[in-house]
Design an enzyme around this catalytic site. Structure first.
Site, mmCIF file in Angstrom:
data_model
loop_
_atom_site.group_PDB
_atom_site.id
_atom_site.type_symbol
_atom_site.label_atom_id
_atom_site.label_comp_id
_atom_site.label_asym_id
_atom_site.label_seq_id
_atom_site.Cartn_x
_atom_site.Cartn_y
_atom_site.Cartn_z
ATOM 1 N N GLU A 54 3.146 1.678 5.259
ATOM 2 C CA GLU A 54 1.754 1.844 5.679
ATOM 3 C C GLU A 54 1.001 0.525 5.790
ATOM 4 O O GLU A 54 0.176 0.348 6.677
ATOM 5 C CB GLU A 54 1.027 2.773 4.699
ATOM 6 C CG GLU A 54 -0.365 3.137 5.158
ATOM 7 C CD GLU A 54 -1.061 4.076 4.194
ATOM 8 O OE1 GLU A 54 -2.199 4.471 4.493
ATOM 9 O OE2 GLU A 54 -0.487 4.404 3.146
ATOM 10 N N LYS A 69 0.872 -1.176 0.000
ATOM 11 C CA LYS A 69 0.000 0.000 0.000
ATOM 12 C C LYS A 69 0.909 1.226 0.000
ATOM 13 O O LYS A 69 1.516 1.565 1.013
ATOM 14 C CB LYS A 69 -0.912 0.011 1.221
ATOM 15 C CG LYS A 69 -1.963 1.116 1.184
ATOM 16 C CD LYS A 69 -2.881 1.054 2.384
ATOM 17 C CE LYS A 69 -4.037 2.025 2.217
ATOM 18 N NZ LYS A 69 -3.617 3.413 1.963
ATOM 19 N N ASP A 125 2.252 4.876 0.130
ATOM 20 C CA ASP A 125 1.851 6.031 0.920
ATOM 21 C C ASP A 125 1.986 7.283 0.073
ATOM 22 O O ASP A 125 2.923 8.072 0.219
ATOM 23 C CB ASP A 125 2.740 6.120 2.170
ATOM 24 C CG ASP A 125 2.148 7.030 3.226
ATOM 25 O OD1 ASP A 125 0.999 7.476 3.055
ATOM 26 O OD2 ASP A 125 2.834 7.305 4.220
#
Length: 309
Positions: A161, A22, A24
């Site tokens: 993240e 994921k 950021d």
């Protein structure tokens, strides 16, 4: 078109799932057509001039729409704070070349005029992998992994993240938060409306804390607490003051008055500026626990904020 969104949840498992980091950063759709590139944010805002270093995407193919996330690195780790100044307006090409962003591409929605939205993710991904993304210095193919637990542990170790799990058979649903994409984060995040701010005690010209609100039942604005961590950088202070001064107001916007501790010395503003904060949960009174400011989110619609309990 608005991008498909992931649903927060527990880490899924099984052969029908694949996993990726994921990133950021800032979500972008890149529409390549007629020899040029148009970049739009999650809310459809044109941000082409914010990222002039991505114009080279036009050499990839004559017609396509790519989905991905633009990131800036700090010590090898994507940093939303480092990207903040690039999100809010046009940037000169010279400045962009001095510290270019990277566009982490993870999906393709159209190719040569043909919509790929109903194709399964696995097929769209295979199509994307056939493009020569390596020919564009500022673009990268977001890697896929089959071991979600190992990737989750690795991102935690590196201070990243989290990860996103995606079903191989999932179609693309623009603008929807789909259960076919599941995001698993190490620290939760929440979009909030800024309703006011309190100055620093030692320097009243600086912002010491932001007062936050989120829509509650029947769209009534509810107080979500205040955030002071993450506001120290001069660039953050400058951008926030410019944006908050534009929205200054006399009265607080809540139906119920805040406590004396929260309201004393507060400078109020009209809700509309969206910021993202990370946190570790909510109190029984509906306040964010240990919030940390991450940045202004011009790519989030103020009317579409939902508290993620």
């Amino acid at each position: 078109m608005q991008p498909m969104l992931a649903t927060p949840g527990a880490l899924p498992s099984g052969p029908e799932w694949v996993f990726e980091v994921k990133w950021d950063g800032m979500r972008l759709l890149a529409d390549i057509a007629d020899g040029g590139v148009r970049l739009t944010s999650r809310t459809g805002r044109d941000v082409t001039d914010n990222f002039p270093e991505l114009s080279g995407l036009s050499i990839l193919v004559a017609d396509a729409v790519l989905d991905g996330e633009v990131v800036l690195l700090d010590d090898g780790i994507p940093s939303f704070a480092a990207l903040a100044d690039r999100m809010h307006g046009p940037v000169a090409a010279v400045r962009a070349e001095a510290r270019p962003v990277a566009f982490m591409v993870f999906d393709i929605l159209r190719l040569y005029g043909v919509s790929l939205l109903e194709r399964p993710f696995g097929e769209r991904r295979a199509t994307l992998e056939r493009l020569a993304l390596h020919a564009v210095p500022t673009a990268e193919l977001s890697p896929l992994y089959t071991d979600g637990a190992a990737l989750l542990a690795a991102t935690a170790q590196r201070g990243m993240e989290g990860i996103v799990a995606k079903r191989r058979d999932a179609p693309y649903r623009p603008g929807q938060r789909s259960p076919s994409w599941v995001k698993v984060t190490h620290r939760r995040s929440q979009s909030c409306l800024v309703v006011g701010w309190k100055p620093e005690r030692t320097n009243p010209s600086r912002i010491g804390a932001l007062l936050l609100g989120v829509p509650g039942p029947h769209a009534v604005l509810q107080y979500a607490g205040r955030v002071g961590s993450g506001l120290a950088a001069d660039g953050v202070q400058r951008v926030l003051r410019e944006r908050l001064d534009e929205r200054s107001a006399i009265l607080q916007p809540f139906a119920r008055p805040l406590s004396r501790a929260d309201a004393t010395g507060a400078r109020w503003c009209r809700p509309g500026l969206v910021v993202e904060v990370s946190h570790v949960g909510w109190t029984a009174a509906g306040r964010l626990r240990h919030p940390v400011f991450r940045g202004i989110r011009d790519d989030v619609d103020p009317t579409g904020i939902t508290p993620q309990r």
